[in-house]
Design an enzyme around this catalytic site. Structure first.
Site, short mmCIF file in Angstrom:
data_model
loop_
_atom_site.label_atom_id
_atom_site.label_comp_id
_atom_site.label_asym_id
_atom_site.label_seq_id
_atom_site.Cartn_x
_atom_site.Cartn_y
_atom_site.Cartn_z
N HIS A 316 0.87 -1.18 0.00
CA HIS A 316 0.00 0.00 0.00
C HIS A 316 0.91 1.23 0.00
CE1 HIS A 316 -3.51 2.37 0.55
NE2 HIS A 316 -3.86 2.05 1.79
N HIS A 356 -2.12 -2.05 -9.84
CA HIS A 356 -3.13 -1.50 -8.94
C HIS A 356 -4.36 -2.37 -9.00
CE1 HIS A 356 -5.82 1.39 -7.02
NE2 HIS A 356 -4.71 1.92 -6.53
N ASP A 412 2.82 5.67 -6.59
CA ASP A 412 4.04 5.55 -5.79
C ASP A 412 5.31 5.45 -6.64
OD1 ASP A 412 2.84 5.68 -3.29
OD2 ASP A 412 2.25 3.58 -3.38
N1 CMC Z 1 5.11 -6.60 -10.34
C1 CMC Z 1 5.04 -7.81 -10.94
N2 CMC Z 1 3.92 -8.52 -11.06
C2 CMC Z 1 2.81 -8.00 -10.54
C3 CMC Z 1 2.80 -6.74 -9.90
C4 CMC Z 1 4.01 -6.03 -9.82
N3 CMC Z 1 4.08 -4.83 -9.23
N4 CMC Z 1 1.55 -6.47 -9.47
C5 CMC Z 1 0.80 -7.51 -9.83
N5 CMC Z 1 1.55 -8.43 -10.47
C6 CMC Z 1 1.09 -9.67 -11.09
C7 CMC Z 1 0.82 -10.74 -10.05
O1 CMC Z 1 1.96 -11.54 -9.81
C8 CMC Z 1 -0.29 -11.51 -10.71
O2 CMC Z 1 0.27 -12.32 -11.71
P1 CMC Z 1 -0.34 -13.80 -11.98
O3 CMC Z 1 -1.72 -13.55 -12.50
O4 CMC Z 1 0.57 -14.42 -12.95
O5 CMC Z 1 -0.36 -14.49 -10.65
C9 CMC Z 1 -1.11 -10.43 -11.41
O6 CMC Z 1 -0.16 -9.39 -11.70
C10 CMC Z 1 -2.25 -9.87 -10.59
O7 CMC Z 1 -1.72 -9.47 -9.33
P2 CMC Z 1 -2.54 -9.44 -8.01
O8 CMC Z 1 -1.60 -9.57 -6.84
O9 CMC Z 1 -3.67 -10.42 -8.07
O10 CMC Z 1 -3.16 -7.98 -8.06
P3 CMC Z 1 -3.79 -7.19 -6.85
O11 CMC Z 1 -4.86 -6.35 -7.42
O12 CMC Z 1 -4.18 -8.12 -5.75
O13 CMC Z 1 -2.59 -6.30 -6.30
C11 CMC Z 1 -1.13 -4.51 -5.92
C12 CMC Z 1 -2.49 -4.93 -6.48
C13 CMC Z 1 -1.02 -2.99 -5.95
C14 CMC Z 1 -1.01 -4.96 -4.45
C15 CMC Z 1 -0.02 -5.16 -6.77
O14 CMC Z 1 -0.11 -4.71 -8.10
C16 CMC Z 1 1.37 -4.91 -6.20
O15 CMC Z 1 1.81 -5.66 -5.33
N6 CMC Z 1 2.08 -3.82 -6.69
C17 CMC Z 1 3.36 -3.46 -6.14
C18 CMC Z 1 3.16 -2.68 -4.84
C19 CMC Z 1 2.67 -1.27 -5.11
O16 CMC Z 1 3.19 -0.57 -5.97
N7 CMC Z 1 1.67 -0.85 -4.31
C20 CMC Z 1 1.13 0.51 -4.39
C21 CMC Z 1 -0.29 0.51 -4.88
S1 CMC Z 1 -0.85 2.16 -5.39
C22 CMC Z 1 -0.85 3.15 -3.98
C23 CMC Z 1 -1.71 2.64 -2.91
O17 CMC Z 1 -2.93 2.51 -3.06
O18 CMC Z 1 -1.18 2.40 -1.83
#
Ligand code: CMC
Length: 478
Positions: A316, A356, A412
């Site tokens: 987050h 996201h 971010d």
């Molecule tokens: N790098 C590489 N792969 C990723 C990333 C990433 N940053 N984000 C998602 N994926 C992949 C993930 O491995 C999955 O792949 P697969 O379908 O093969 O298993 C797919 O994309 C979907 O990911 P998810 O975890 O199901 O997506 P989510 O909606 O649950 O997670 C997130 C959203 C923001 C937690 C995630 O994208 C992430 O961990 N990003 C990096 C951390 C980050 O930048 N967070 C800040 C978010 S914006 C500001 C805020 O609101 O705080």
């Protein structure tokens, strides 16, 4: 002695939805789908009212008609779908991490994740970031309309005159070790404010809510700046009422022996814009935490501290800190392709600052931040790591792994580079996010509190543990 703990609230409105009707199975009849909204940039309207979803339970061959309203069905309606088994308490929906569950009705923030649209109370984020002030946005988020000049002047005055914290809070912060993470200090000091203002527990008293909201908006920058100065071993700088909200914060961070601190106007405006961009983001992890904790009718200081705690996490708000740590590990632009490969193979962790839950296109805040970085870099010179960030973005946006998963830079990705160029330490970045998010947490907390449909948050579970078994201790006989 102030009154505390009043949780009296007007009785909840009756649910006007018609009860779910059970009808005999009609083979071959197609379920009635919700009418799609023509323009998904518009909030889902009552277009679907009168529609219903037909569900056939193949266990009993019964068909149920569930009303659709605002593009949603009410999950409690599913409870009425049950087998003849007397132990069956009814059908549940299973949605870990709330991927497709609306937990509230909200009029505060609208996001269209596919189109990259973000609006506060209907106003596009781009327009607010252009000329609004942070406190104007804070007022807007809570009250739903922009303040009049008179309302604004009074609000700014109130905030300005509540920036001081009790001296004991200062002593409390001094108790932390020199290497304490400033988010841990902010989290505990925001929660600690509840001890200083016991009457804040009267959450259904509007006057108490007003003063608590003013106190939280006014004191958070002071607590944040005191945490910064403590870690640096610098004397605390008290608030200066002659300065604006952002300038006063910068003064408490950076002032030394000058009689009046004068902030660099480009830095001050850049920070104000970043606060505006962070001010609300509908039902994200920290806001959901504030709503869930607040739903127990605890005081706002305790509820909001849950938001600070949630924001601390690297998935987050903590992501801004992790982006810079990742970039410094990459070290050189020539190492970017190799690093991207390790992300894709899963060995290198995630590409921080990318992806996201809601945005499946470029985060509109990230676009503004990228432009803002140019303004700041014109003054301080280009950040040495900008080249690495740009290369990460360039490669990721042309790589099928990222494009097929709709992973784009989020807010971010570039904020950390701006914060660092303003000389903020890396572990302070998330604190800056928290100052910005405070008005959103407070507006959402109050909206939850006044929403007659809301009750204490209490999700269900699918129990997958052992069935009943006799207790036989493995410990020595006592
Ligand atoms: N790098 C590489 N792969 C990723 C990333 C990433 N940053 N984000 C998602 N994926 C992949 C993930 O491995 C999955 O792949 P697969 O379908 O093969 O298993 C797919 O994309 C979907 O990911 P998810 O975890 O199901 O997506 P989510 O909606 O649950 O997670 C997130 C959203 C923001 C937690 C995630 O994208 C992430 O961990 N990003 C990096 C951390 C980050 O930048 N967070 C800040 C978010 S914006 C500001 C805020 O609101 O705080």
């Amino acid at each position: 002695m102030p009154k505390t703990g009043s949780t009296a609230r007007p009785a909840a409105k009756k649910n006007n939805n018609k009860p779910l009707a059970t009808t005999p199975a009609r083979d071959g009849k197609k379920p009635v789908a919700s009418a799609p909204t023509k323009d998904s940039a518009k909030p889902p309207a009552a277009a679907s009212s009168g529609s219903s979803l037909e569900i056939k339970d193949t266990r009993t061959s019964k068909t149920y008609s569930v009303p659709i309203s605002d593009g949603a069905i009410r999950a409690p309606e599913l409870k009425k779908i049950r087998t003849n088994d007397p132990g069956d308490t009814g059908l549940m929906s299973y949605d870990p991490a709330f991927l497709n569950t609306a937990a509230c009705r909200s009029a505060i923030t609208f996001i269209d994740g596919d189109k990259g649209i973000l609006r506060y109370r209907g106003y596009p984020i781009e327009q607010l970031a252009e000329t609004a002030t942070f406190l104007e946005v804070a007022w807007l988020l809570r009250h739903g309309e922009l303040p009049t000049q008179q309302e604004y002047d009074q609000f700014v005055h109130d905030i300005t005159f509540h920036t001081y914290v009790h001296e004991n809070m200062r002593k409390f912060l001094e108790g932390f070790r020199y290497d304490a993470h400033p988010m841990a200090m902010l989290n505990s000091s925001v929660a600690g404010l509840a001890a200083f203002y016991p009457s804040a527990r009267n959450i259904f008293d509007e006057t108490e809510r007003n003063i608590s909201i003013v106190r939280l908006l006014a004191k958070t920058p002071t607590l944040a700046a005191f945490s910064y100065r403590h870690v640096k071993g610098l004397p605390f700088v008290y608030p200066d009422n002659r300065l604006s909200y952002v300038e006063n914060f910068l003064s408490m961070i950076a002032r030394m022996s000058e009689s009046k601190y004068e902030a660099n106007p480009v830095f001050a405006r850049a920070l104000e814009i970043l606060f505006i961009l962070h001010a609300d983001h509908e039902q994200n992890c920290s806001t959901s935490a504030v709503r869930a904790v607040g739903s127990s009718h605890v005081d706002p200081f305790s509820a909001v501290s849950a938001g600070v705690a949630a924001l601390f996490g690297p998935l987050h708000g903590g992501a801004n800190e992790q982006v810079l740590r990742m970039i410094s590990e990459i070290g050189n632009v020539k190492n970017v392709p190799k690093f991207i490969e390790t992300v894709k193979s899963g060995e290198g962790g995630r590409l921080m600052g990318f992806g996201h839950r809601v945005y499946k296109s470029y985060d509109p805040r990230a676009k503004i931040v990228k432009k803002l970085a140019d303004d700041v870099f014109k003054i301080v010179g280009v950040d040495k790591d900008l080249e690495i960030a740009l290369e990460l973005e360039r490669i990721a946006l042309s790589d099928d792994y990222f494009t097929s998963r709709k992973l784009y830079p989020n807010v971010d990705f570039y904020t950390g580079l701006i914060y660092r160029s303003m000389a903020f330490p890396t572990d302070f970045f998330t604190v800056l996010f928290a100052i910005g998010r405070m008005p959103g947490w407070l507006a959402q907390w109050e909206e939850m509190l006044l929403d007659k449909e809301q009750k204490i948050a209490r999700p269900r579970q699918l129990y997958v543990g052992p069935a009943e078994r006799p207790y036989r201790s493995n410990l020595k006989a006592r």
